[in-house]
Enzyme design. Structure first.
Site, PDB file in Angstrom:
ATOM      1  N   MET A  30      30.612  46.485  42.432  1.00 25.50           N
ATOM      2  CA  MET A  30      31.320  46.125  43.618  1.00 25.50           C
ATOM      3  C   MET A  30      32.512  45.980  43.644  1.00 25.50           C
ATOM      4  O   MET A  30      33.164  45.342  44.365  1.00 25.50           O
ATOM      5  CB  MET A  30      30.459  44.810  44.392  1.00 25.50           C
ATOM      6  CG  MET A  30      29.132  45.298  44.499  1.00 25.50           C
ATOM      7  SD  MET A  30      28.276  44.172  46.000  1.00 25.50           S
ATOM      8  CE  MET A  30      28.446  42.458  45.521  1.00 25.50           C
ATOM      9  N   ALA A  32      36.597  44.431  42.067  1.00 25.45           N
ATOM     10  CA  ALA A  32      37.023  43.277  41.076  1.00 25.45           C
ATOM     11  C   ALA A  32      36.495  43.257  39.763  1.00 25.45           C
ATOM     12  O   ALA A  32      35.960  42.293  39.245  1.00 25.45           O
ATOM     13  CB  ALA A  32      36.587  41.957  42.117  1.00 25.45           C
ATOM     14  N   HIS A  37      32.000  44.351  33.421  1.00 27.66           N
ATOM     15  CA  HIS A  37      31.949  45.509  33.895  1.00 27.66           C
ATOM     16  C   HIS A  37      32.521  46.636  32.916  1.00 27.66           C
ATOM     17  O   HIS A  37      31.792  47.687  32.557  1.00 27.66           O
ATOM     18  CB  HIS A  37      32.722  45.863  35.374  1.00 27.66           C
ATOM     19  CG  HIS A  37      32.298  44.838  36.399  1.00 27.66           C
ATOM     20  ND1 HIS A  37      33.322  43.861  36.583  1.00 27.66           N
ATOM     21  CD2 HIS A  37      31.160  45.082  36.992  1.00 27.66           C
ATOM     22  CE1 HIS A  37      32.482  43.327  37.852  1.00 27.66           C
ATOM     23  NE2 HIS A  37      31.649  43.957  38.072  1.00 27.66           N
ATOM     24  N   ARG A 189      33.190  36.509  41.105  1.00 25.87           N
ATOM     25  CA  ARG A 189      33.410  35.254  42.192  1.00 25.87           C
ATOM     26  C   ARG A 189      34.181  34.135  41.451  1.00 25.87           C
ATOM     27  O   ARG A 189      34.601  33.142  41.990  1.00 25.87           O
ATOM     28  CB  ARG A 189      32.115  34.723  42.419  1.00 25.87           C
ATOM     29  CG  ARG A 189      31.364  35.769  43.511  1.00 25.87           C
ATOM     30  CD  ARG A 189      30.025  35.045  43.969  1.00 25.87           C
ATOM     31  NE  ARG A 189      29.504  35.716  45.010  1.00 25.87           N
ATOM     32  CZ  ARG A 189      28.785  36.796  44.851  1.00 25.87           C
ATOM     33  NH1 ARG A 189      28.399  37.078  43.656  1.00 25.87           N
ATOM     34  NH2 ARG A 189      28.074  37.424  45.656  1.00 25.87           N
TER      35      ARG A 189
HETATM   36  O1  PAF Z   1      25.625  43.585  40.584  1.00 27.73           O
HETATM   37  C1  PAF Z   1      26.338  44.156  41.340  1.00 27.73           C
HETATM   38  O2  PAF Z   1      27.520  44.338  41.365  1.00 27.73           O
HETATM   39  C2  PAF Z   1      25.801  44.868  42.797  1.00 27.73           C
HETATM   40  O3  PAF Z   1      24.525  44.035  43.027  1.00 27.73           O
HETATM   41  C3  PAF Z   1      25.260  46.306  42.659  1.00 27.73           C
HETATM   42  C4  PAF Z   1      24.333  46.443  41.363  1.00 27.73           C
HETATM   43  C5  PAF Z   1      26.561  47.188  42.203  1.00 27.73           C
HETATM   44  C6  PAF Z   1      24.806  46.851  43.836  1.00 27.73           C
HETATM   45  O4  PAF Z   1      25.536  46.745  44.888  1.00 27.73           O
END
Ligand code: PAF
Length: 282
Positions: A30, A32, A37, A189
């Site tokens: 999502m 940010a 990530h 967050r």
């Molecule tokens: O973990 C997340 O960022 C979200 O839940 C995902 C897997 C991208 C689905 O919107």
């Protein structure tokens, strides 16, 4: 890195890659982005020829509209980081592109017990929203491998279940939680925490470690209660601290010392909800 915004365009591009037998890894996000990530992207670049990342703040998985509105958006930095990490394709769709028929009336996923507990209980509808968007994204990408972070432990189990039914050939790779130097699990967050809250936030990991260190065969109730009390005394509003079976998330009331278990926590600091978990004997 090639950026696509339209489903048709990325589908055309990927169909050519697939005809040529290119191994693809997919990292849904999502945005940010942080090093958590990026660690998924890095792993995907090692294991695949083509790495696809998506950035889409999915409205259907937010049970709290304030949380959705305040979700951090840092798209320029995200693109820079992805490019640097070796991501080949970025999918950046609009809400209309993912949900052309609107946000209501989507397919219901039969997830069973796993969506009735923990985040499933405290965030009603959340995992349905997660499944809706990830199902849609997998339909578009049809990757060989899907990369997820252990920080969202319950999400990993939910998506494993959804994928095993709908996309059994996709391999799910769960990558370890990345932490700040003081132990706080990396999360988009975290950027919403004030300086003071950021200092207190480390108590979640400290509490999980305390539970892990003190875990011994027998009843788990007092240990869980003391963890809740500790976090509450530090200013958290605790949704749950649970000790559960690491495969099913069934709460473990009497631990036999052998069953693989995980301790999971969710707690608010003011209006920022943080989650974390620790595998105990895996
Ligand atoms: O973990 C997340 O960022 C979200 O839940 C995902 C897997 C991208 C689905 O919107």
């Amino acid at each position: 890195m090639i950026i696509f915004k339209k489903v048709d365009d990325i589908t055309n591009f990927l169909s050519i890659a697939k005809e040529n037998g290119v191994a693809t890894g997919f990292v849904p996000t999502m945005g940010a982005l942080h090093n958590g990530h990026i660690s998924l992207v890095t792993k995907a670049t090692i294991e695949n020829q083509l790495v696809i990342c998506s950035i889409f703040v999915n409205p259907t998985q937010f049970n709290d509209s304030k949380d959705f509105e305040k979700y951090p958006v840092t798209i320029e930095q995200d693109i820079y980081q992805l490019e640097k990490a070796g991501c080949t394709v970025l999918f950046l769709p609009s809400v209309e592109e993912i949900y052309p028929n609107g946000l209501e009336g989507h397919r219901h996923f039969e997830l069973g017990f796993i969506e009735t507990i923990l985040d499933g209980k405290y965030r009603p509808g959340h995992f349905q929203g997660v499944c809706q968007v990830v199902h849609k994204l997998l339909e578009i990408m049809l990757p060989n491998k899907l990369y997820l972070g252990q920080k969202d432990f319950q999400q990993c189990l939910v998506l494993k279940k959804m994928a095993s039914i709908n996309y059994p050939s996709i391999q799910i790779i769960i990558c370890p939680t990345q932490r700040e130097a003081d132990g706080l699990a990396m999360s988009s967050r975290n950027s919403r925490l004030t300086k003071e809250q950021r200092l207190v936030a480390i108590e979640i990991y400290a509490t999980l470690q305390m539970v892990s260190n003190k875990s011994k065969p027998g009843n788990t109730y007092i240990l869980k209660q003391s963890a809740v009390q500790y976090l509450t005394s530090k200013g958290f509003k605790v949704d749950y601290i649970e000790i559960a079976n690491a495969n099913t998330l069934e709460p473990v009331e009497d631990w036999n010392g052998k069953e693989k278990i995980v301790v999971l926590a969710a707690a608010f600091l003011n209006e920022v909800r943080l989650i974390d978990n620790l595998l105990i004997n895996n």
